[in-house]
Design a protein around this motif. Structure first.
Motif, mmCIF file in Angstrom:
data_model
loop_
_atom_site.group_PDB
_atom_site.id
_atom_site.type_symbol
_atom_site.label_atom_id
_atom_site.label_comp_id
_atom_site.label_asym_id
_atom_site.label_seq_id
_atom_site.Cartn_x
_atom_site.Cartn_y
_atom_site.Cartn_z
ATOM 1 N N HIS A 47 -1.353 8.985 -5.483
ATOM 2 C CA HIS A 47 0.048 9.160 -5.866
ATOM 3 C C HIS A 47 0.170 9.361 -7.375
ATOM 4 N N VAL A 95 4.482 4.036 -10.699
ATOM 5 C CA VAL A 95 3.069 3.654 -10.658
ATOM 6 C C VAL A 95 2.386 4.181 -11.913
ATOM 7 N N LEU A 154 -1.844 0.283 -11.369
ATOM 8 C CA LEU A 154 -2.911 0.620 -10.424
ATOM 9 C C LEU A 154 -3.991 -0.453 -10.372
ATOM 10 N N TYR A 201 -5.553 0.981 -3.188
ATOM 11 C CA TYR A 201 -6.039 1.572 -4.439
ATOM 12 C C TYR A 201 -6.137 3.090 -4.309
ATOM 13 N N ARG A 237 3.876 1.435 -1.167
ATOM 14 C CA ARG A 237 4.861 1.322 -2.249
ATOM 15 C C ARG A 237 6.266 1.078 -1.695
ATOM 16 N N TRP A 239 -2.509 4.596 -4.100
ATOM 17 C CA TRP A 239 -1.789 4.567 -5.376
ATOM 18 C C TRP A 239 -2.420 5.530 -6.381
ATOM 19 N N LYS A 240 -3.743 5.605 -6.382
ATOM 20 C CA LYS A 240 -4.423 6.511 -7.309
ATOM 21 C C LYS A 240 -4.087 7.960 -6.984
ATOM 22 N N LYS A 254 0.832 -1.207 0.000
ATOM 23 C CA LYS A 254 0.000 0.000 0.000
ATOM 24 C C LYS A 254 0.864 1.253 0.000
ATOM 25 N N LYS A 277 3.799 -2.396 -11.000
ATOM 26 C CA LYS A 277 3.230 -1.178 -10.411
ATOM 27 C C LYS A 277 2.054 -0.612 -11.206
ATOM 28 N N TRP A 281 -4.833 -3.453 -7.709
ATOM 29 C CA TRP A 281 -5.651 -3.367 -6.495
ATOM 30 C C TRP A 281 -7.100 -3.744 -6.758
#
Length: 210
Positions: free
Chosen positions: A202, A97, A156, A196, A40, A199-200, A38, A154, A159
């Motif tokens: 980021h 990512v 997205l 999710y 990274r 990462w979104k 989560k 990596k 997730w």
């Protein structure tokens, strides 16, 4: 409430102590691995490798070939992902990512279908009687396989696949008497949703500053 607790604990009453200890260790390292994912953090892979290696043995012991094969694959992919995430150029990660493109989506779908086919063949090769729960296992194997590949690169969308597969796995493992692992996948589901979102966020921040 007591009945629910008994439902999860009853299978362990007759289970060997060392198997319970191994499952507990896999539980702890599995949770740690997803938390690292989560965020990274590359420690997702060494912690995940410990969890999946133990789980391979547990599933092989219980002759759950689909689950065993998936965790063996996780172990292999953990080594690849560890290497891939560690690569840097000028101090920046070589693999950032990102979202999947059309080609990667097509490859992912192909991996999903191929994994289900291979898992089915493995069940047949071991002479296992394929029941309804095994077909669910075959389906989730395809999801997990593809999710792991996307995570190693990596993407997205990894997730999204984890969330779907985790939700399915929670009742499946509870039904099979894997109380700790069922609880683990419930926690995985929550962490996957958080992963999710993280990462979104980021990814969006990187796009805005690009």
């Amino acid at each position: 409430m007591e009945k629910i607790i008994d439902f999860f604990l009853e299978p362990y009453y007759s289970r060997a102590t060392y198997l319970i200890i191994l499952e507990a260790i896999a539980f702890v390292f599995g949770i740690a691995s997803v938390i690292y994912a989560k965020n990274r953090n590359i420690l997702v892979y060494p912690t995940g490798l410990i969890a999946t290696t133990i789980t391979v043995y547990l599933f092989l012991y219980d002759e759950l070939m689909g689950d065993m094969m998936m965790n063996f694959y996780y172990s292999v992919m953990s080594i690849y992902g560890w290497w891939n995430w560690a690569r840097k150029k000028n101090g920046s990660p070589v693999v950032p990512v990102s979202r999947t493109n059309k080609k990667e989506k097509f490859i992912g779908f192909g991996m999903f279908v191929l994994t289900m086919l291979v898992t089915y063949i493995v069940y047949k090769a071991y002479g296992s009687v394929i029941e309804f729960t095994n077909y669910i296992d075959i389906f989730t194997s395809g999801l997990f396989f593809t999710a792991m590949w996307f995570m190693a690169n990596k993407k997205l969308e990894n997730w999204t696949l984890w969330i779907i597969a985790d939700i399915i796995t929670v009742p499946l493992y509870a039904y099979r008497g894997w109380g700790m692992l069922s609880l683990q996948y419930l926690i995985f589901t929550i962490l996957a949703v958080q992963g999710y979102i993280a990462w979104k966020k980021h990814l969006n921040n990187n796009l805005q500053t690009a």
